[in-house]
Design a protein around this motif. Structure first.
Motif, PDB file in Angstrom:
ATOM      1  N   UNK A  73      51.528  88.167  70.004  1.00  0.00           N
ATOM      2  CA  UNK A  73      51.435  86.871  70.657  1.00  0.00           C
ATOM      3  C   UNK A  73      52.157  85.746  69.957  1.00  0.00           C
ATOM      4  N   UNK A  74      52.399  85.871  68.676  1.00  0.00           N
ATOM      5  CA  UNK A  74      53.080  84.809  67.931  1.00  0.00           C
ATOM      6  C   UNK A  74      54.546  85.152  67.698  1.00  0.00           C
ATOM      7  N   UNK A  75      55.159  85.914  68.588  1.00  0.00           N
ATOM      8  CA  UNK A  75      56.544  86.357  68.417  1.00  0.00           C
ATOM      9  C   UNK A  75      57.497  85.186  68.277  1.00  0.00           C
ATOM     10  N   UNK A  76      57.185  84.096  68.930  1.00  0.00           N
ATOM     11  CA  UNK A  76      58.093  82.948  68.965  1.00  0.00           C
ATOM     12  C   UNK A  76      58.163  82.214  67.636  1.00  0.00           C
ATOM     13  N   UNK A  77      57.237  82.452  66.736  1.00  0.00           N
ATOM     14  CA  UNK A  77      57.234  81.730  65.466  1.00  0.00           C
ATOM     15  C   UNK A  77      58.481  82.006  64.640  1.00  0.00           C
ATOM     16  N   UNK A  78      59.049  83.194  64.756  1.00  0.00           N
ATOM     17  CA  UNK A  78      60.211  83.551  63.937  1.00  0.00           C
ATOM     18  C   UNK A  78      61.529  83.254  64.640  1.00  0.00           C
ATOM     19  N   UNK A  79      61.476  82.624  65.814  1.00  0.00           N
ATOM     20  CA  UNK A  79      62.693  82.239  66.531  1.00  0.00           C
ATOM     21  C   UNK A  79      62.815  80.724  66.465  1.00  0.00           C
ATOM     22  N   UNK A  80      63.818  80.200  65.773  1.00  0.00           N
ATOM     23  CA  UNK A  80      63.928  78.746  65.622  1.00  0.00           C
ATOM     24  C   UNK A  80      63.977  78.034  66.969  1.00  0.00           C
ATOM     25  N   UNK A  81      63.178  76.991  67.084  1.00  0.00           N
ATOM     26  CA  UNK A  81      63.173  76.088  68.232  1.00  0.00           C
ATOM     27  C   UNK A  81      62.763  76.770  69.538  1.00  0.00           C
ATOM     28  N   UNK A  82      61.999  77.847  69.418  1.00  0.00           N
ATOM     29  CA  UNK A  82      61.328  78.420  70.585  1.00  0.00           C
ATOM     30  C   UNK A  82      59.841  78.198  70.357  1.00  0.00           C
ATOM     31  N   UNK A  83      59.308  77.152  70.926  1.00  0.00           N
ATOM     32  CA  UNK A  83      57.912  76.810  70.712  1.00  0.00           C
ATOM     33  C   UNK A  83      56.983  77.568  71.648  1.00  0.00           C
ATOM     34  N   UNK A  84      55.684  77.299  71.550  1.00  0.00           N
ATOM     35  CA  UNK A  84      54.712  78.048  72.366  1.00  0.00           C
ATOM     36  C   UNK A  84      54.878  77.816  73.858  1.00  0.00           C
ATOM     37  N   UNK A  85      55.276  76.601  74.275  1.00  0.00           N
ATOM     38  CA  UNK A  85      55.432  76.331  75.703  1.00  0.00           C
ATOM     39  C   UNK A  85      56.583  77.141  76.295  1.00  0.00           C
ATOM     40  N   UNK A  86      57.744  77.116  75.632  1.00  0.00           N
ATOM     41  CA  UNK A  86      58.881  77.884  76.135  1.00  0.00           C
ATOM     42  C   UNK A  86      58.596  79.389  76.037  1.00  0.00           C
ATOM     43  N   UNK A  87      57.925  79.794  74.973  1.00  0.00           N
ATOM     44  CA  UNK A  87      57.576  81.214  74.836  1.00  0.00           C
ATOM     45  C   UNK A  87      56.656  81.652  75.968  1.00  0.00           C
ATOM     46  N   UNK A  88      55.703  80.802  76.322  1.00  0.00           N
ATOM     47  CA  UNK A  88      54.793  81.129  77.414  1.00  0.00           C
ATOM     48  C   UNK A  88      55.555  81.283  78.733  1.00  0.00           C
ATOM     49  N   UNK A  89      56.562  80.418  78.937  1.00  0.00           N
ATOM     50  CA  UNK A  89      57.377  80.500  80.155  1.00  0.00           C
ATOM     51  C   UNK A  89      58.177  81.798  80.195  1.00  0.00           C
ATOM     52  N   UNK A  90      58.772  82.171  79.060  1.00  0.00           N
ATOM     53  CA  UNK A  90      59.569  83.397  79.009  1.00  0.00           C
ATOM     54  C   UNK A  90      58.712  84.632  79.252  1.00  0.00           C
ATOM     55  N   UNK A  91      57.537  84.683  78.621  1.00  0.00           N
ATOM     56  CA  UNK A  91      56.665  85.846  78.792  1.00  0.00           C
ATOM     57  C   UNK A  91      56.161  85.933  80.233  1.00  0.00           C
ATOM     58  N   UNK A  92      55.836  84.795  80.827  1.00  0.00           N
ATOM     59  CA  UNK A  92      55.391  84.806  82.223  1.00  0.00           C
ATOM     60  C   UNK A  92      56.496  85.330  83.143  1.00  0.00           C
ATOM     61  N   UNK A  93      57.743  84.952  82.873  1.00  0.00           N
ATOM     62  CA  UNK A  93      58.872  85.435  83.676  1.00  0.00           C
ATOM     63  C   UNK A  93      59.041  86.938  83.510  1.00  0.00           C
ATOM     64  N   UNK A  94      58.919  87.431  82.286  1.00  0.00           N
ATOM     65  CA  UNK A  94      59.033  88.874  82.054  1.00  0.00           C
ATOM     66  C   UNK A  94      57.928  89.636  82.780  1.00  0.00           C
ATOM     67  N   UNK A  95      56.728  89.068  82.801  1.00  0.00           N
ATOM     68  CA  UNK A  95      55.631  89.744  83.491  1.00  0.00           C
ATOM     69  C   UNK A  95      55.880  89.790  85.004  1.00  0.00           C
ATOM     70  N   UNK A  96      56.461  88.728  85.564  1.00  0.00           N
ATOM     71  CA  UNK A  96      56.718  88.709  87.005  1.00  0.00           C
ATOM     72  C   UNK A  96      57.739  89.774  87.412  1.00  0.00           C
ATOM     73  N   UNK A  97      58.624  90.150  86.500  1.00  0.00           N
ATOM     74  CA  UNK A  97      59.696  91.091  86.829  1.00  0.00           C
ATOM     75  C   UNK A  97      59.496  92.449  86.148  1.00  0.00           C
ATOM     76  N   UNK A  98      58.251  92.760  85.788  1.00  0.00           N
ATOM     77  CA  UNK A  98      57.999  94.043  85.122  1.00  0.00           C
ATOM     78  C   UNK A  98      58.395  95.234  85.996  1.00  0.00           C
ATOM     79  N   UNK A  99      58.171  95.128  87.310  1.00  0.00           N
ATOM     80  CA  UNK A  99      58.473  96.262  88.185  1.00  0.00           C
ATOM     81  C   UNK A  99      59.967  96.551  88.227  1.00  0.00           C
ATOM     82  N   UNK A 100      60.790  95.509  88.300  1.00  0.00           N
ATOM     83  CA  UNK A 100      62.233  95.736  88.347  1.00  0.00           C
ATOM     84  C   UNK A 100      62.794  96.077  86.972  1.00  0.00           C
TER      85      UNK A 100
END
Length: 651
Positions: free
Chosen positions: A151-178
């Protein structure tokens, strides 16, 4: 001919991304193509965004193709509207409303995310660049990175905070089937809020319930406590508990160990490593051995020695935050030195528990330290950067700081440069650099020798004229390891880098009464720990970097520079691929060794000892020893000379 029915030619099926549709909306609103290319595309992934002309042509083609699809799949009203616009203007003139209708009618043209798609194909360039800086180039790599780091994957990526990380993970979950790959369940789309709730350790050793020491609770039967707490006839009170009056108020083993560690509250580095060793032992004793800490025997201690040599897989894992559910007490197999260190720490802790009369005896006194091999040098001098590579790193830092823009993190690069020079030019440890303040940094006049006259007398000059700020030498007084104070020189290049970093923080480095940390974070991460640390100060002004955070800043910057140098091929011929690999893996502490190996060639040994803060001159003398490669080169010359001598002698 004019009266013959016209057939609509549909172009070959083509796919477009979310970024393409966003760019087309901007194009319809008459935003310049150059601006669209800069905001929504990465030229390396999207060649059509290389120039404004190619960008405009791509969007016009996309618009026409979507219109044709809308004519086939849209409503009759929309089709009549588009046909009228085409007859009148030669091509469909779209508004924001009509474009939305066209998009709805042409959803068949939307691309489907695939694991091999590049990150820049779906996300904005700035996000793609930040992910690429950590080697995340495809959607598959992003999913793997999230699943590996939790869950804290974004901590080691500079300037990817929790809000943007949450958006990216939500997008990945929406497209899991494809995508055909799933994001792990514990990679939460919500920000993790640490809790102070204790975790009762235990369970099957193959699938244990683990917790770090600060959140650890022990089952009553194995607590070693004074209460009843008996389970299945097992007494809660430890069999090694002393019968006399104890000097500490500790009702159970965890409380006693907390009291021991509390002695080191003013020595954070020592507290951290002692906590690590004690929590490992408690977890092993309770979960694997099924015994209270206050009941361990010599046999238990010997068994733990064997466990240290080969920790169970359920106790090992990659380094993770202590608040993460993926945290594990071991990161892998320990070296012999680390095993011996763990035994010594536990022996000292048990000795103190005996001295305060919590325990009756110390079973670790009867246990020998694991056998170790005395190293040639305990200081890893080979990690120091060669002089040519160190200069190349400095030049690359200066170039990057001058070329980067605010949007691409120029301020972060200048903060990294200030920290790197502070350690590489003054030999500071990362904890010393993190805690260094402006009040401790003062200018100083120095006397340097210029030349000897005919009589052999040396003339000298005082450097430090206030009018000559570039030649001024500065000194930094700090408190280092083992609470020893020392004063180190600070180079003019470092001061220049610090001035630039302070300007980024909105502060005047040379103002009268300037105070605060020399290097400070410019943005506070949206985490509970970070907000608590910076609660009484503004970002960049009040609180300094934590030592680990500063080390991460330095490692990340050097790794990214090494990747750029490799891609650009700008390394000098004297730098080998091995040097580049060393640069990519350089840590913050290696900069201290870099200073030591280079300073020893131009300064007296005792001066280098003072700057580095070594207690023993013998430790500093390690930097005078020949490096491994130097030794091999000399041996090669010696053996070659020996063979030539034998040939000349007719041997």
């Amino acid at each position: 001919m004019a009266n013959q029915p016209q057939s609509l030619t549909v172009p070959p099926a083509r796919t477009y991304t979310r970024a393409d549709f966003t760019a087309l909306r901007a194009f319809v609103q008459q935003i310049p193509p150059a601006t669209i290319a800069r905001l929504y595309y990465d030229p390396e992934v999207a060649p059509h965004a290389a120039t404004p002309e190619t960008m405009a042509q791509f969007l016009r083609t996309m618009r026409d193709e979507l219109v044709q699809l809308a004519l086939l799949h849209g409503s009759p009203v929309l089709a009549d509207h588009l046909k009228t616009s085409i007859r009148k203007h030669g091509s469909a003139k779209l508004t924001a409303v009509s474009l939305r209708m066209v998009e709805d009618a042409s959803r068949l043209a939307a691309a489907v995310p695939a694991p091999h798609h590049a990150i820049g194909f779906w996300f904005r360039p700035l996000v793609a660049q930040r992910l690429a800086g950590e080697g995340i180039m495809t959607l598959q790599a992003l999913v793997d990175y999230c699943n590996t780091h939790g869950g804290s994957w974004w901590r080691s990526v500079p300037r990817i905070g929790p809000l943007r990380a949450r958006t990216l993970v939500a997008w990945l979950r929406r497209h899991e089937s494809s995508l055909g790959v799933r994001v792990a369940a514990d990679v939460d789309t919500r920000p993790f809020v640490p809790t102070d709730e204790a975790v009762v350790i235990g369970g099957d050793p193959a699938t244990p319930r683990l917790a770090p020491f600060e959140r650890m609770a022990v089952p009553a039967a194995l607590s070693g406590g004074d209460g009843a707490g008996a389970v299945d006839g097992v007494r809660a009170r430890g069999t090694n508990r002393a019968g006399a009056f104890a000097f500490i108020r500790a009702p159970h083993d965890l409380a006693a160990l907390h009291a021991y560690l509390h002695r080191y509250r003013d020595r954070p580095a020592t507290l951290r490593v002692y906590t690590r060793e004690i929590e490992r032992f408690v977890l092993w004793a309770v979960i694997v051995r099924g015994v209270a800490v206050s009941s361990v025997t010599v046999e238990d201690c010997e068994a733990y020695k064997d466990f240290l040599a080969q920790p169970a897989p359920s106790f090992t894992g990659p380094k993770r935050p202590r608040i993460s559910g993926r945290w594990r007490p071991f990161t892998g197999t320990l070296s012999a030195d680390s095993q011996a260190y763990a035994v010594r720490v536990l022996r000292a802790a048990f000795r103190w528990l005996v001295e305060v009369r919590y325990l009756a005896g110390n079973p670790w006194h009867a246990v020998h330290d694991p056998a170790t091999v005395t190293q040639e040098t305990r200081v890893q001098v080979d990690r120091a950067l060669p002089a040519t590579l160190w200069k190349q790193l400095r030049d690359a830092l200066d170039h990057t700081c001058s070329q980067e823009t605010v949007e691409t993190g120029a301020r972060q690069w200048r903060a990294a440069r200030a920290a790197i020079l502070l350690m590489g030019d003054s030999g500071l440890r990362r904890s010393e650099a993190a805690l260094a303040t402006r009040e401790q940094l003062q200018p100083a006049d120095v006397r340097v020798s210029l030349r000897a006259d005919a009589a052999g007398e040396v003339t000298s000059k005082v450097v430090g004229d206030p009018a000559d700020s570039t030649a001024r030498i500065w000194t930094l007084t700090l408190v280092g390891k083992r609470r020893r104070q020392r004063t180190v020189p600070v180079s003019p290049d470092t001061v220049t880098a610090l001035r630039a970093h302070w300007r980024d923080r909105g502060r005047d480095f040379d103002a009268s009464g300037a105070s605060g940390p020399l290097v400070a974070p410019l943005v506070v991460p949206a985490t509970q720990d970070a907000r608590r640390r910076h609660a009484h100060g503004n970002p960049g002004n009040g609180m300094p970097y934590a030592a680990d955070a500063l080390g991460c800043l330095v490692r990340t910057a050097i790794k990214r520079l090494a990747r750029r140098l490799a891609e650009q091929g700008t390394l000098p011929a004297s730098c080998s691929p091995e040097d580049l690999a060393q640069l990519a893996s350089t840590s913050a502490h290696a900069l201290r060794h870099t200073f030591g190996t280079q300073a020893i060639r131009q300064m007296p040994l005792n001066v280098v000892q003072t700057i580095l803060g070594h207690t023993s001159l013998q430790t500093t003398s390690i930097y005078t020893r020949a490096g491994r490669q130097q030794m091999l080169d000399a041996a090669g010359r010696y053996y070659s000379a020996g063979e030539e001598t034998l040939v000349a002698a007719g041997g």
